[in-house]
Scaffold this active site. Structure first.
Site, PDB file in Angstrom:
ATOM      1  N   ARG A  71       0.821  -1.212   0.000  1.00 30.68           N
ATOM      2  CA  ARG A  71       0.000   0.000   0.000  1.00 30.68           C
ATOM      3  C   ARG A  71       0.856   1.264   0.000  1.00 30.68           C
ATOM      4  NH1 ARG A  71      -5.446  -1.904   2.055  1.00 30.68           N
ATOM      5  NH2 ARG A  71      -6.173   0.222   2.095  1.00 30.68           N
ATOM      6  N   TYR A 107       0.834   4.193  -2.612  1.00 34.33           N
ATOM      7  CA  TYR A 107      -0.293   5.131  -2.477  1.00 34.33           C
ATOM      8  C   TYR A 107      -0.131   5.983  -1.211  1.00 34.33           C
ATOM      9  CZ  TYR A 107      -5.267   6.554  -2.267  1.00 34.33           C
ATOM     10  OH  TYR A 107      -6.449   7.264  -2.213  1.00 34.33           O
ATOM     11  N   ASP A 108       0.042   5.305  -0.068  1.00 35.86           N
ATOM     12  CA  ASP A 108       0.069   6.019   1.220  1.00 35.86           C
ATOM     13  C   ASP A 108       1.226   7.018   1.287  1.00 35.86           C
ATOM     14  OD1 ASP A 108      -1.680   3.930   1.514  1.00 35.86           O
ATOM     15  OD2 ASP A 108      -0.934   3.269   3.458  1.00 35.86           O
ATOM     16  N   GLU A 109       2.428   6.544   0.953  1.00 40.86           N
ATOM     17  CA  GLU A 109       3.604   7.407   1.111  1.00 40.86           C
ATOM     18  C   GLU A 109       3.626   8.529   0.080  1.00 40.86           C
ATOM     19  OE1 GLU A 109       5.058   7.436   3.735  1.00 40.86           O
ATOM     20  OE2 GLU A 109       5.866   5.534   4.418  1.00 40.86           O
ATOM     21  N   LYS A 115       0.969   9.953  -1.214  1.00 40.50           N
ATOM     22  CA  LYS A 115      -0.044  10.917  -0.779  1.00 40.50           C
ATOM     23  C   LYS A 115       0.488  11.737   0.402  1.00 40.50           C
ATOM     24  CE  LYS A 115      -3.948  10.228  -3.236  1.00 40.50           C
ATOM     25  NZ  LYS A 115      -4.716  11.281  -3.906  1.00 40.50           N
ATOM     26  N   ARG A 122     -13.082  -1.944  -5.070  1.00 37.14           N
ATOM     27  CA  ARG A 122     -13.332  -1.513  -3.693  1.00 37.14           C
ATOM     28  C   ARG A 122     -14.552  -2.242  -3.143  1.00 37.14           C
ATOM     29  NH1 ARG A 122     -12.211   4.891  -4.337  1.00 37.14           N
ATOM     30  NH2 ARG A 122     -12.688   4.431  -6.512  1.00 37.14           N
ATOM     31  N   ASN A 163     -17.687  -4.002  -5.155  1.00 43.48           N
ATOM     32  CA  ASN A 163     -17.522  -5.456  -5.246  1.00 43.48           C
ATOM     33  C   ASN A 163     -18.733  -6.202  -4.695  1.00 43.48           C
ATOM     34  OD1 ASN A 163     -15.020  -5.535  -6.418  1.00 43.48           O
ATOM     35  ND2 ASN A 163     -13.996  -6.591  -4.740  1.00 43.48           N
ATOM     36  N   PRO A 221      -5.802  -1.864   6.955  1.00 40.28           N
ATOM     37  CA  PRO A 221      -6.096  -1.240   8.253  1.00 40.28           C
ATOM     38  C   PRO A 221      -7.236  -1.960   8.988  1.00 40.28           C
ATOM     39  CG  PRO A 221      -5.823   0.433   6.563  1.00 40.28           C
ATOM     40  CD  PRO A 221      -5.860  -0.890   5.846  1.00 40.28           C
ATOM     41  N   ARG A 228     -11.210   2.156  10.912  1.00 43.49           N
ATOM     42  CA  ARG A 228     -11.099   3.509  10.358  1.00 43.49           C
ATOM     43  C   ARG A 228     -12.403   4.261  10.595  1.00 43.49           C
ATOM     44  NH1 ARG A 228      -9.670   3.342   4.420  1.00 43.49           N
ATOM     45  NH2 ARG A 228      -7.537   3.049   5.105  1.00 43.49           N
TER      46      ARG A 228
HETATM   47  P1  NAD Z   1     -10.927   6.918  -9.492  1.00 39.40           P
HETATM   48  O1  NAD Z   1      -9.914   5.868  -9.722  1.00 39.40           O
HETATM   49  O2  NAD Z   1     -12.324   6.651  -9.912  1.00 39.40           O
HETATM   50  O3  NAD Z   1     -10.492   8.302 -10.126  1.00 39.40           O
HETATM   51  C1  NAD Z   1      -9.175   8.693 -10.310  1.00 39.40           C
HETATM   52  C2  NAD Z   1      -9.070   9.390 -11.665  1.00 39.40           C
HETATM   53  O4  NAD Z   1      -7.717   9.845 -11.872  1.00 39.40           O
HETATM   54  C3  NAD Z   1      -9.386   8.458 -12.835  1.00 39.40           C
HETATM   55  O5  NAD Z   1     -10.277   9.083 -13.716  1.00 39.40           O
HETATM   56  C4  NAD Z   1      -8.020   8.203 -13.480  1.00 39.40           C
HETATM   57  O6  NAD Z   1      -8.116   7.903 -14.862  1.00 39.40           O
HETATM   58  C5  NAD Z   1      -7.322   9.504 -13.193  1.00 39.40           C
HETATM   59  N1  NAD Z   1      -5.855   9.411 -13.206  1.00 39.40           N
HETATM   60  C6  NAD Z   1      -5.074   8.473 -12.608  1.00 39.40           C
HETATM   61  N2  NAD Z   1      -3.775   8.736 -12.844  1.00 39.40           N
HETATM   62  C7  NAD Z   1      -3.723   9.875 -13.588  1.00 39.40           C
HETATM   63  C8  NAD Z   1      -2.679  10.656 -14.148  1.00 39.40           C
HETATM   64  N3  NAD Z   1      -1.399  10.312 -13.984  1.00 39.40           N
HETATM   65  N4  NAD Z   1      -3.004  11.752 -14.882  1.00 39.40           N
HETATM   66  C9  NAD Z   1      -4.287  12.099 -15.070  1.00 39.40           C
HETATM   67  N5  NAD Z   1      -5.332  11.398 -14.570  1.00 39.40           N
HETATM   68  C10 NAD Z   1      -5.051  10.301 -13.835  1.00 39.40           C
HETATM   69  O7  NAD Z   1     -10.879   7.226  -7.906  1.00 39.40           O
HETATM   70  P2  NAD Z   1     -11.771   8.199  -7.012  1.00 39.40           P
HETATM   71  O8  NAD Z   1     -12.395   7.403  -5.957  1.00 39.40           O
HETATM   72  O9  NAD Z   1     -12.601   9.085  -7.849  1.00 39.40           O
HETATM   73  O10 NAD Z   1     -10.618   9.065  -6.308  1.00 39.40           O
HETATM   74  C11 NAD Z   1     -10.333  10.406  -6.675  1.00 39.40           C
HETATM   75  C12 NAD Z   1      -9.302  10.981  -5.724  1.00 39.40           C
HETATM   76  O11 NAD Z   1      -9.813  10.965  -4.388  1.00 39.40           O
HETATM   77  C13 NAD Z   1      -7.977  10.223  -5.701  1.00 39.40           C
HETATM   78  O12 NAD Z   1      -6.926  11.151  -5.615  1.00 39.40           O
HETATM   79  C14 NAD Z   1      -8.071   9.409  -4.431  1.00 39.40           C
HETATM   80  O13 NAD Z   1      -6.807   9.153  -3.888  1.00 39.40           O
HETATM   81  C15 NAD Z   1      -8.902  10.305  -3.528  1.00 39.40           C
HETATM   82  N6  NAD Z   1      -9.610   9.525  -2.505  1.00 39.40           N
HETATM   83  C16 NAD Z   1     -10.746   8.828  -2.811  1.00 39.40           C
HETATM   84  C17 NAD Z   1     -11.377   8.075  -1.818  1.00 39.40           C
HETATM   85  C18 NAD Z   1     -12.642   7.307  -2.098  1.00 39.40           C
HETATM   86  O14 NAD Z   1     -13.127   6.610  -1.206  1.00 39.40           O
HETATM   87  N7  NAD Z   1     -13.249   7.389  -3.246  1.00 39.40           N
HETATM   88  C19 NAD Z   1     -10.843   8.028  -0.529  1.00 39.40           C
HETATM   89  C20 NAD Z   1      -9.665   8.731  -0.273  1.00 39.40           C
HETATM   90  C21 NAD Z   1      -9.069   9.501  -1.253  1.00 39.40           C
HETATM   91  N1  UDP Z   2     -12.680  -5.981   1.153  1.00 40.51           N
HETATM   92  C1  UDP Z   2     -13.332  -7.217   1.221  1.00 40.51           C
HETATM   93  N2  UDP Z   2     -13.825  -7.760   0.071  1.00 40.51           N
HETATM   94  C2  UDP Z   2     -13.726  -7.153  -1.139  1.00 40.51           C
HETATM   95  C3  UDP Z   2     -13.060  -5.887  -1.210  1.00 40.51           C
HETATM   96  C4  UDP Z   2     -12.553  -5.342  -0.052  1.00 40.51           C
HETATM   97  O1  UDP Z   2     -13.464  -7.806   2.311  1.00 40.51           O
HETATM   98  O2  UDP Z   2     -14.210  -7.723  -2.123  1.00 40.51           O
HETATM   99  C5  UDP Z   2     -12.183  -5.354   2.403  1.00 40.51           C
HETATM  100  C6  UDP Z   2     -10.739  -4.891   2.362  1.00 40.51           C
HETATM  101  O3  UDP Z   2      -9.865  -5.924   2.730  1.00 40.51           O
HETATM  102  C7  UDP Z   2     -10.765  -3.759   3.391  1.00 40.51           C
HETATM  103  C8  UDP Z   2     -12.169  -3.172   3.246  1.00 40.51           C
HETATM  104  O4  UDP Z   2     -12.949  -4.188   2.611  1.00 40.51           O
HETATM  105  O5  UDP Z   2     -10.620  -4.262   4.684  1.00 40.51           O
HETATM  106  C9  UDP Z   2     -12.214  -1.889   2.412  1.00 40.51           C
HETATM  107  O6  UDP Z   2     -11.542  -2.143   1.216  1.00 40.51           O
HETATM  108  P1  UDP Z   2     -11.435  -1.092   0.016  1.00 40.51           P
HETATM  109  O7  UDP Z   2     -10.518  -1.676  -0.996  1.00 40.51           O
HETATM  110  O8  UDP Z   2     -12.784  -0.697  -0.403  1.00 40.51           O
HETATM  111  O9  UDP Z   2     -10.794   0.218   0.662  1.00 40.51           O
HETATM  112  P2  UDP Z   2      -9.581   0.502   1.677  1.00 40.51           P
HETATM  113  O10 UDP Z   2      -9.009  -0.792   2.187  1.00 40.51           O
HETATM  114  O11 UDP Z   2      -8.595   1.265   0.859  1.00 40.51           O
HETATM  115  O12 UDP Z   2     -10.211   1.282   2.744  1.00 40.51           O
END
Ligand code: NAD
Ligand code: UDP
Ligand code: UDP
Length: 311
Positions: free
Chosen positions: A141, A144-146, A148, A185, A189, A273, A276
């Site tokens: 992970r 992504y984490d680091e 961000k 996610r 799913n 994790p 959360r």
């Molecule tokens: P998503 O994957 O649906 O959207 C991400 C978008 O970014 C996509 O359209 C993808 O094509 C585009 N993209 C990826 N790499 C790119 C690049 N190098 N240049 C241009 N475009 C690029 O995900 P989302 O859920 O809509 O997430 C959007 C943002 O919100 C992300 O930055 C994500 O880290 C953040 N975020 C989302 C959640 C959530 O639960 N949805 C939680 C925490 C943070």
């Molecule tokens: N998860 C699961 N079954 C799935 C997809 C995800 O049990 O088909 C679990 C995953 O292991 C995590 C939680 O659901 O504990 C949330 O996962 P997601 O990928 O949606 O987001 P994140 O882990 O980044 O919060």
């Protein structure tokens, strides 16, 4: 009319944000490389004279004239951000540098879509913004984490060094229409499996928890943060504090879809994790914001969306 750039604007959150900004009278430029995003998400906006799409990867420089930048580009699902982890880091770090460079030249206000993953597998619960987090820098992970976390550092250094107007939002798990059916996610799913009559895949024992926010609530929070007074940088948590275990979520989705399906237990991914939940005191105080849609109502809307899509 304010010109706004939304990076990642063809993704799940980005497409909802573009739509909401157009409704509020902004001129919207959407930049996306379509890695996890989709033109279908923004097809209904293409006819508007105030909406423009460019296929662009933000790891490369971008020269446009704008007043505000929402930096959302980055795959958000563990399945997708781990496919090409080096590109994930480049997107968050090189992408942030380019968008901050653009903000510096145009003096645009810039908002970063950060994440609850900043907190890693947290030792304090619920998570407050002053918690520094517990992230494994070497795990799957980490790309992504680091990256961000590094993006947040870059935002603060551009703010201090170049007096940029920055806004940092830590988004907690959000769900709703326009999530990709193969996004990977948990909410999408479970709903897609239920509607297809396939087993519900539980990773680990399913006792890990998350707190799920409906997309409309999250988008209104993002815009409130962007429009908040100058000098308020965040970071600020945005999410719904209604916490639920993965097992309870599976049961809820089976109940709401009216399906009876077996649960299939699979190994827990590395560094998943255990719990959360956002502390949203700051968002309540500074933005007068809190989520309005209950998990049950949001899930009903999302199920209806996937039912149509799959049919
Ligand atoms: P998503 O994957 O649906 O959207 C991400 C978008 O970014 C996509 O359209 C993808 O094509 C585009 N993209 C990826 N790499 C790119 C690049 N190098 N240049 C241009 N475009 C690029 O995900 P989302 O859920 O809509 O997430 C959007 C943002 O919100 C992300 O930055 C994500 O880290 C953040 N975020 C989302 C959640 C959530 O639960 N949805 C939680 C925490 C943070
Ligand atoms: N998860 C699961 N079954 C799935 C997809 C995800 O049990 O088909 C679990 C995953 O292991 C995590 C939680 O659901 O504990 C949330 O996962 P997601 O990928 O949606 O987001 P994140 O882990 O980044 O919060
Ligand atoms: N940049 C961009 N668009 C702009 C201005 C800058 O994409 O309108 C990029 C540029 O490629 C640069 C990065 O942003 O590498 C950082 O810009 P900054 O001005 O901070 O750094 P410098 O150009 O001095 O390296």
């Amino acid at each position: 009319m304010k010109k706004v750039l939304v990076t990642g604007g063809a993704g799940f959150l980005g497409s909802h944000l573009c739509e909401a900004l157009l409704e509020r009278g902004y001129d919207v430029l959407c930049a996306d490389n379509l890695f996890t995003g989709n033109k279908a998400n923004i097809a209904h906006l293409m006819g508007s004279p105030y909406f423009e799409f460019i296929r662009h990867d933000i790891t490369f420089p971008l020269y446009v004239e704008v007043d505000q930048i929402y930096n959302l580009a980055c795959p958000a699902s563990p399945v997708h951000y781990q496919v090409d982890p080096v590109q994930t880091t480049k997107t968050s770090v090189h992408g942030a540098i380019n968008m901050l460079g653009l903000a510096k030249r145009t003096r645009a206000r810039i908002l970063q879509a950060s994440t609850s993953e900043i907190y890693g597998d947290p030792e304090i619960h619920p998570q407050t913004e002053d918690y520094w987090g517990r992230v494994n820098p070497l795990g799957y992970r980490a790309c992504y984490d680091e990256s961000k976390r590094c993006a947040e550092t870059l935002f603060f250094d551009y703010h201090r060094q170049h007096r940029l107007e920055i806004k940092i939002v830590r988004i907690f798990n959000t769900y709703g229409s326009k999530m990709h059916p193969n996004d990977g996610r948990v909410v999408s799913n479970f709903i897609v499996s239920a509607l297809k009559g396939e087993p519900i895949t539980i990773y680990g024992d399913g006792r890990q928890t998350r707190s799920f926010c409906y997309v409309d609530d999250l988008i209104s929070g993002l815009i409130r943060m962007m429009e908040s007074p100058e000098g308020f940088t965040g970071p600020i948590n945005l999410g719904n504090p209604e916490e639920i275990s993965v097992l309870e979520l599976a049961e809820k989705i089976l109940m709401l879809t009216g399906c009876k399906l077996p649960l299939e237990f699979r190994p827990l991914p590395m560094d998943d994790p255990r719990m959360r939940q956002p502390d949203i005191t700051l968002a309540r105080e500074k933005l007068d914001w809190h989520p309005r849609v209950s998990l049950e109502d949001g899930l009903k809307e999302t199920i209806a969306y996937f039912r149509k899509l799959i049919a």
